[in-house]
Design a protein around this motif. Sequence first.
Motif, mmCIF file in Angstrom:
data_model
loop_
_atom_site.group_PDB
_atom_site.id
_atom_site.type_symbol
_atom_site.label_atom_id
_atom_site.label_comp_id
_atom_site.label_asym_id
_atom_site.label_seq_id
_atom_site.Cartn_x
_atom_site.Cartn_y
_atom_site.Cartn_z
ATOM 1 N N ILE A 78 0.824 -1.206 0.000
ATOM 2 C CA ILE A 78 0.000 0.000 0.000
ATOM 3 C C ILE A 78 0.861 1.261 0.000
ATOM 4 N N GLY A 79 2.052 1.199 0.570
ATOM 5 C CA GLY A 79 2.943 2.355 0.559
ATOM 6 C C GLY A 79 3.284 2.808 -0.849
ATOM 7 N N ASP A 80 3.419 1.857 -1.769
ATOM 8 C CA ASP A 80 3.721 2.211 -3.152
ATOM 9 C C ASP A 80 2.530 2.924 -3.799
ATOM 10 N N LYS A 81 1.316 2.523 -3.433
ATOM 11 C CA LYS A 81 0.118 3.222 -3.927
ATOM 12 C C LYS A 81 0.082 4.644 -3.376
ATOM 13 N N LEU A 82 0.421 4.784 -2.095
ATOM 14 C CA LEU A 82 0.432 6.113 -1.487
ATOM 15 C C LEU A 82 1.475 7.016 -2.155
ATOM 16 N N LEU A 130 -14.523 11.344 10.841
ATOM 17 C CA LEU A 130 -13.815 10.660 9.758
ATOM 18 C C LEU A 130 -13.869 9.156 9.949
ATOM 19 N N LEU A 131 -14.389 8.478 8.948
ATOM 20 C CA LEU A 131 -14.371 7.022 8.890
ATOM 21 C C LEU A 131 -13.520 6.640 7.693
ATOM 22 N N VAL A 132 -12.474 5.867 7.920
ATOM 23 C CA VAL A 132 -11.620 5.383 6.840
ATOM 24 C C VAL A 132 -12.023 3.947 6.555
ATOM 25 N N ALA A 133 -12.320 3.656 5.303
ATOM 26 C CA ALA A 133 -12.759 2.319 4.910
ATOM 27 C C ALA A 133 -11.995 1.903 3.665
ATOM 28 N N GLY A 134 -11.967 0.604 3.420
ATOM 29 C CA GLY A 134 -11.284 0.113 2.229
ATOM 30 C C GLY A 134 -11.101 -1.384 2.313
ATOM 31 N N SER A 135 -10.288 -1.896 1.432
ATOM 32 C CA SER A 135 -10.037 -3.330 1.388
ATOM 33 C C SER A 135 -9.064 -3.729 2.491
ATOM 34 N N VAL A 136 -9.041 -4.998 2.794
ATOM 35 C CA VAL A 136 -8.222 -5.498 3.898
ATOM 36 C C VAL A 136 -6.730 -5.249 3.668
ATOM 37 N N ASP A 137 -6.261 -5.246 2.427
ATOM 38 C CA ASP A 137 -4.832 -5.015 2.191
ATOM 39 C C ASP A 137 -4.455 -3.549 2.319
ATOM 40 N N ALA A 138 -5.455 -2.657 2.348
ATOM 41 C CA ALA A 138 -5.179 -1.231 2.427
ATOM 42 C C ALA A 138 -5.341 -0.659 3.829
ATOM 43 N N LEU A 139 -5.896 -1.431 4.755
ATOM 44 C CA LEU A 139 -6.136 -0.917 6.093
ATOM 45 C C LEU A 139 -5.523 -1.851 7.132
ATOM 46 N N PRO A 140 -4.382 -1.478 7.691
ATOM 47 C CA PRO A 140 -3.752 -2.347 8.686
ATOM 48 C C PRO A 140 -4.487 -2.274 10.011
ATOM 49 N N PRO A 141 -4.318 -3.275 10.857
ATOM 50 C CA PRO A 141 -4.854 -3.166 12.214
ATOM 51 C C PRO A 141 -4.238 -1.954 12.909
ATOM 52 N N GLY A 142 -4.953 -1.357 13.836
ATOM 53 C CA GLY A 142 -4.497 -0.145 14.501
ATOM 54 C C GLY A 142 -3.150 -0.265 15.180
ATOM 55 N N GLU A 143 -2.808 -1.452 15.650
ATOM 56 C CA GLU A 143 -1.544 -1.599 16.381
ATOM 57 C C GLU A 143 -0.343 -1.760 15.450
ATOM 58 N N VAL A 144 -0.570 -1.903 14.154
ATOM 59 C CA VAL A 144 0.530 -2.053 13.203
ATOM 60 C C VAL A 144 1.115 -0.669 12.917
ATOM 61 N N GLY A 145 2.417 -0.544 13.090
ATOM 62 C CA GLY A 145 3.048 0.756 12.898
ATOM 63 C C GLY A 145 3.398 1.073 11.463
ATOM 64 N N GLY A 146 3.657 0.034 10.664
ATOM 65 C CA GLY A 146 4.084 0.255 9.289
ATOM 66 C C GLY A 146 2.957 0.040 8.297
ATOM 67 N N LEU A 147 3.304 0.191 7.038
ATOM 68 C CA LEU A 147 2.341 -0.022 5.959
ATOM 69 C C LEU A 147 2.462 -1.458 5.464
ATOM 70 N N PRO A 148 1.339 -2.116 5.212
ATOM 71 C CA PRO A 148 1.390 -3.519 4.789
ATOM 72 C C PRO A 148 2.136 -3.696 3.473
ATOM 73 N N ARG A 149 2.963 -4.737 3.407
ATOM 74 C CA ARG A 149 3.679 -5.094 2.179
ATOM 75 C C ARG A 149 3.069 -6.377 1.640
ATOM 76 N N MET A 154 10.176 -6.917 -2.238
ATOM 77 C CA MET A 154 10.285 -5.684 -3.026
ATOM 78 C C MET A 154 10.521 -4.507 -2.089
ATOM 79 N N ALA A 155 11.531 -3.716 -2.407
ATOM 80 C CA ALA A 155 11.781 -2.514 -1.611
ATOM 81 C C ALA A 155 10.691 -1.487 -1.892
ATOM 82 N N PRO A 156 10.277 -0.714 -0.888
ATOM 83 C CA PRO A 156 9.275 0.329 -1.120
ATOM 84 C C PRO A 156 9.776 1.362 -2.123
ATOM 85 N N ALA A 157 8.860 1.897 -2.919
ATOM 86 C CA ALA A 157 9.217 2.929 -3.900
ATOM 87 C C ALA A 157 9.753 4.173 -3.206
#
Length: 190
Positions: A78-82, A130-149, A154-157
């Motif tokens: 998801i970081g690459d999409k961002l 604000l409600l953020v919604a989306g697919s499971v690969d785009a929304l990490p659990p709240g306790e996850v600090g990083g962006l899902p890979r 693959m190295a992040p862009a």
Amino acid sequence: MARFLIGWELGASPDLLLDAADLAYGLVARGHDVRLAVADPVALATVFDLRLAGSILPAPVPPLRPDLVMKPPKEGGIGDKLAVQGFASPAVLSGLALAWRNLLQAIEPAAVVALGAPVLALAARGRVGLLVAGSVDALPPGEVGGLPRIHANMAPAVPERQMLENANLVLERLGGAPLATPGALLLGDH
């Protein structure tokens, strides 16, 4: 009666579009005013009928880059999409967030549903519900600090910390509180 803004930027799957349609129609049936701001209004033609035709607005989108159109980058997460969505550049991200903020000021919603709309979420954060919604690969659990890979090899862009710094710079310009982790870019206010 309250006004709601449902927005999306990243291109939504047909299932997410149907969910957005259900939400919009449900809110309208309860007497609320719903506005939709979307990156691809044509995609709505397959889902929404004319009841909401006057409520559809174009969403701010990053400028087209010929190099990305001719050879889209591989996405390892998801970081690459961002990054492509504007988080890689403080100038682009700032311009997009200010455009969203202007749209928010014009519409004056009581709440925003950011459906695959990370820049909208950034612009709305701390300003309206604000409600953020989306697919499971785009929304990490709240306790996850990083962006899902999706592809760990693959190295992040763009480094996640750089995108977080860019987002916090924009939030500072908008008068918002800084975010602590890259994963917080994908979360709502609560």
